[in-house]
Design a protein around this motif. Structure first.
Motif, PDB file in Angstrom:
ATOM      1  N   LYS A 137      44.656  35.013  44.312  1.00 27.78           N
ATOM      2  CA  LYS A 137      44.771  35.455  42.931  1.00 27.78           C
ATOM      3  C   LYS A 137      43.540  36.202  42.415  1.00 27.78           C
ATOM      4  O   LYS A 137      43.481  36.571  41.255  1.00 27.78           O
ATOM      5  CB  LYS A 137      45.060  34.252  42.022  1.00 27.78           C
ATOM      6  N   ASN A 138      42.537  36.413  43.275  1.00 27.42           N
ATOM      7  CA  ASN A 138      41.333  37.150  42.885  1.00 27.42           C
ATOM      8  C   ASN A 138      40.546  36.433  41.785  1.00 27.42           C
ATOM      9  O   ASN A 138      39.845  37.060  40.985  1.00 27.42           O
ATOM     10  CB  ASN A 138      41.701  38.568  42.424  1.00 27.42           C
ATOM     11  N   THR A 139      40.677  35.115  41.746  1.00 25.66           N
ATOM     12  CA  THR A 139      40.005  34.310  40.725  1.00 25.66           C
ATOM     13  C   THR A 139      38.485  34.451  40.813  1.00 25.66           C
ATOM     14  O   THR A 139      37.794  34.428  39.786  1.00 25.66           O
ATOM     15  CB  THR A 139      40.410  32.831  40.884  1.00 25.66           C
ATOM     16  N   LYS A 144      33.099  35.695  38.086  1.00 23.99           N
ATOM     17  CA  LYS A 144      31.836  36.443  38.121  1.00 23.99           C
ATOM     18  C   LYS A 144      31.665  37.303  36.874  1.00 23.99           C
ATOM     19  O   LYS A 144      30.555  37.500  36.382  1.00 23.99           O
ATOM     20  CB  LYS A 144      31.780  37.316  39.370  1.00 23.99           C
ATOM     21  N   LEU A 145      32.771  37.824  36.363  1.00 27.76           N
ATOM     22  CA  LEU A 145      32.717  38.660  35.165  1.00 27.76           C
ATOM     23  C   LEU A 145      32.427  37.861  33.906  1.00 27.76           C
ATOM     24  O   LEU A 145      32.074  38.424  32.874  1.00 27.76           O
ATOM     25  CB  LEU A 145      34.038  39.412  34.990  1.00 27.76           C
ATOM     26  N   LYS A 146      32.624  36.531  33.989  1.00 21.42           N
ATOM     27  CA  LYS A 146      32.379  35.636  32.863  1.00 21.42           C
ATOM     28  C   LYS A 146      33.233  35.989  31.651  1.00 21.42           C
ATOM     29  O   LYS A 146      32.794  35.906  30.499  1.00 21.42           O
ATOM     30  CB  LYS A 146      30.894  35.614  32.495  1.00 21.42           C
ATOM     31  N   LEU A 147      34.465  36.401  31.932  1.00 28.74           N
ATOM     32  CA  LEU A 147      35.392  36.673  30.846  1.00 28.74           C
ATOM     33  C   LEU A 147      35.849  35.362  30.222  1.00 28.74           C
ATOM     34  O   LEU A 147      35.961  34.350  30.913  1.00 28.74           O
ATOM     35  CB  LEU A 147      36.613  37.430  31.383  1.00 28.74           C
ATOM     36  N   PRO A 148      36.146  35.347  28.938  1.00 32.60           N
ATOM     37  CA  PRO A 148      36.664  34.122  28.308  1.00 32.60           C
ATOM     38  C   PRO A 148      38.155  33.960  28.605  1.00 32.60           C
ATOM     39  O   PRO A 148      38.970  34.813  28.244  1.00 32.60           O
ATOM     40  CB  PRO A 148      36.424  34.377  26.818  1.00 32.60           C
ATOM     41  N   PHE A 149      38.526  32.903  29.297  1.00 32.69           N
ATOM     42  CA  PHE A 149      39.942  32.670  29.557  1.00 32.69           C
ATOM     43  C   PHE A 149      40.170  31.209  29.923  1.00 32.69           C
ATOM     44  O   PHE A 149      39.230  30.460  30.206  1.00 32.69           O
ATOM     45  CB  PHE A 149      40.478  33.599  30.660  1.00 32.69           C
ATOM     46  N   THR A 150      41.430  30.810  29.927  1.00 34.01           N
ATOM     47  CA  THR A 150      41.829  29.481  30.389  1.00 34.01           C
ATOM     48  C   THR A 150      42.260  29.599  31.839  1.00 34.01           C
ATOM     49  O   THR A 150      43.078  30.465  32.183  1.00 34.01           O
ATOM     50  CB  THR A 150      42.966  28.919  29.531  1.00 34.01           C
ATOM     51  N   ILE A 160      31.646  24.344  38.946  1.00 32.89           N
ATOM     52  CA  ILE A 160      30.688  24.799  37.944  1.00 32.89           C
ATOM     53  C   ILE A 160      31.173  26.137  37.391  1.00 32.89           C
ATOM     54  O   ILE A 160      31.311  27.109  38.127  1.00 32.89           O
ATOM     55  CB  ILE A 160      29.280  24.965  38.547  1.00 32.89           C
ATOM     56  N   LEU A 161      31.452  26.163  36.093  1.00 37.02           N
ATOM     57  CA  LEU A 161      32.037  27.344  35.481  1.00 37.02           C
ATOM     58  C   LEU A 161      31.258  27.744  34.237  1.00 37.02           C
ATOM     59  O   LEU A 161      30.600  26.910  33.602  1.00 37.02           O
ATOM     60  CB  LEU A 161      33.493  27.068  35.098  1.00 37.02           C
ATOM     61  N   PRO A 162      31.327  29.020  33.854  1.00 34.07           N
ATOM     62  CA  PRO A 162      30.706  29.444  32.590  1.00 34.07           C
ATOM     63  C   PRO A 162      31.289  28.665  31.410  1.00 34.07           C
ATOM     64  O   PRO A 162      32.424  28.194  31.449  1.00 34.07           O
ATOM     65  CB  PRO A 162      31.087  30.935  32.506  1.00 34.07           C
ATOM     66  N   ASN A 163      30.520  28.580  30.356  1.00 38.04           N
ATOM     67  CA  ASN A 163      30.935  27.783  29.198  1.00 38.04           C
ATOM     68  C   ASN A 163      32.174  28.335  28.502  1.00 38.04           C
ATOM     69  O   ASN A 163      32.863  27.603  27.785  1.00 38.04           O
ATOM     70  CB  ASN A 163      29.781  27.696  28.193  1.00 38.04           C
ATOM     71  N   ASN A 164      32.447  29.634  28.708  1.00 42.10           N
ATOM     72  CA  ASN A 164      33.585  30.229  28.003  1.00 42.10           C
ATOM     73  C   ASN A 164      34.897  30.110  28.781  1.00 42.10           C
ATOM     74  O   ASN A 164      35.902  30.711  28.417  1.00 42.10           O
ATOM     75  CB  ASN A 164      33.309  31.695  27.663  1.00 42.10           C
ATOM     76  N   ILE A 165      34.894  29.318  29.856  1.00 38.03           N
ATOM     77  CA  ILE A 165      36.102  29.076  30.639  1.00 38.03           C
ATOM     78  C   ILE A 165      36.691  27.716  30.259  1.00 38.03           C
ATOM     79  O   ILE A 165      36.022  26.684  30.358  1.00 38.03           O
ATOM     80  CB  ILE A 165      35.827  29.093  32.160  1.00 38.03           C
ATOM     81  N   ASN A 166      37.931  27.714  29.816  1.00 38.54           N
ATOM     82  CA  ASN A 166      38.656  26.472  29.570  1.00 38.54           C
ATOM     83  C   ASN A 166      39.320  26.086  30.881  1.00 38.54           C
ATOM     84  O   ASN A 166      40.295  26.721  31.303  1.00 38.54           O
ATOM     85  CB  ASN A 166      39.691  26.674  28.463  1.00 38.54           C
ATOM     86  N   HIS A 167      38.828  25.042  31.533  1.00 40.98           N
ATOM     87  CA  HIS A 167      39.232  24.707  32.902  1.00 40.98           C
ATOM     88  C   HIS A 167      40.282  23.608  32.900  1.00 40.98           C
ATOM     89  O   HIS A 167      40.001  22.453  32.574  1.00 40.98           O
ATOM     90  CB  HIS A 167      37.985  24.246  33.686  1.00 40.98           C
ATOM     91  N   ILE A 168      41.506  23.959  33.270  1.00 40.16           N
ATOM     92  CA  ILE A 168      42.557  22.956  33.465  1.00 40.16           C
ATOM     93  C   ILE A 168      42.530  22.585  34.940  1.00 40.16           C
ATOM     94  O   ILE A 168      42.977  23.353  35.797  1.00 40.16           O
ATOM     95  CB  ILE A 168      43.940  23.508  33.069  1.00 40.16           C
ATOM     96  N   ASN A 169      41.979  21.431  35.259  1.00 41.02           N
ATOM     97  CA  ASN A 169      41.683  21.106  36.660  1.00 41.02           C
ATOM     98  C   ASN A 169      42.476  19.914  37.185  1.00 41.02           C
ATOM     99  O   ASN A 169      42.015  19.159  38.027  1.00 41.02           O
ATOM    100  CB  ASN A 169      40.190  20.849  36.839  1.00 41.02           C
ATOM    101  N   SER A 170      43.692  19.763  36.686  1.00 41.64           N
ATOM    102  CA  SER A 170      44.549  18.681  37.180  1.00 41.64           C
ATOM    103  C   SER A 170      45.986  19.180  37.253  1.00 41.64           C
ATOM    104  O   SER A 170      46.347  20.193  36.638  1.00 41.64           O
ATOM    105  CB  SER A 170      44.463  17.455  36.266  1.00 41.64           C
TER     106      SER A 170
END
Length: 302
Positions: A137-139, A144-150, A160-170
């Protein structure tokens, strides 16, 4: 006519294909069942055996007709092995023309995806990237671009992710995934390659804005006046697992399309809508109706 749909229960793409086929057959009064290759002893003889991505050659004699649905980026045998099937179905005209041009039993029939639209769910103009369990998916470049997204990353690959990433990890149940796909109004579908790409078409079904990599399957079906194509270039980068897994050419048909990151960054920073949600839903509907008709016509005429 009885059809056996045969696949491994990988809980993602190929399982989705199997269940979609079964539902389509049922709606068209064609008897079918899904059988999992993990449980060989339960597989019964049928008129037609449909093998999705994988095949057990010692069981092909159970079926009068053997059909292979190929996902070319995951195919790891010589093309000469395709002759064992009565038909091989690829999902894009690009694949047919590029990889199977001179193989007479390979045909092109587009696939289809679930309609997940729910108009009762409130929308928000935020970005969503459905990685799921895929490695294509080219995630990596999005992070690396540090775009804000979920980010939907159920295996918690990215610790370890940038602060502007909403990480759904389950893991999320299907109804929750449906809610999220409708809730987020802009989906980033930046695949390195897809033989089909359910997550893009499912997003389109909700009426969401689609930002997608310019890869063959999307270019064949999606209207550039209604979706945002990111320019791509072919290459190999061993920092990507999708490429690294193929270092010994295990998957001889695998291609990688890398996105123009500057173009994507500018697109996100100065985002302008294309079309309307209704127009995008109607685009989805027209693609699926055409694909389903082609598929049913093929199987009914066997």
């Amino acid at each position: 006519m009885n059809i056996s749909i045969l696949t491994f229960n990988n809980k993602v793409g190929i399982l989705t294909d199997a269940m979609l086929l079964q539902t389509l057959f049922e709606k068209n009064n064609i008897n079918s069942r899904v059988s999992f290759l993990e449980n060989k002893e339960s597989i019964q003889s049928s008129d037609i055996g449909i093998w999705i991505q994988n095949v057990c050659t010692d069981m092909m004699d159970k079926f009068k007709i053997n059909i292979f649905y190929i996902n070319e980026e995951w195919y790891h045998s010589p093309n000469s092995c395709l002759s064992m099937f009565d038909y091989v179905i690829c999902k894009s005209q690009y694949a047919k023309n590029t990889f199977f041009k001179d193989i007479s039993n390979v045909i092109h029939i587009p696939f289809f995806s679930k309609n997940l639209y729910d108009g009762s769910i409130a929308r928000k103009n935020e970005y969503f990237h459905f990685k799921g369990r895929s490695i294509q998916k080219n995630t990596e470049v999005l992070l690396k671009l540090k775009l804000p997204f979920t980010l939907h990353d159920p295996d918690n690959i990215y610790k370890i992710l940038p602060n502007n990433i909403n990480h759904i990890n389950s893991y999320l149940p299907n109804d929750h995934i449906k809610h999220i796909l409708n809730e987020y109004n802009i989906h980033i579908c930046s695949s390195l390659y897809e033989s089909w790409g359910h997550y893009t078409f499912e997003g389109l079904s909700t009426g969401a804005e689609i930002i997608c990599s310019d890869i063959p399957i999307f270019r064949e079906h999606l209207d550039p006046d209604l979706v945002h194509f990111i320019p791509t270039y072919k290459g190999v980068d061993l920092n990507y697992k999708y490429c690294k897994d193929n270092i010994d050419n295990l998957y001889p048909l695998r291609e990688s399309y890398f996105i123009n990151v500057d173009y994507l960054k500018e697109l996100v920073e100065e985002f302008k809508p294309k079309g309307t949600p209704y127009m995008r839903r109607m685009l989805y509907k027209s693609i699926m109706e055409k694909s389903k008709k082609l598929m049913i016509d093929f199987f009914k005429n066997l």
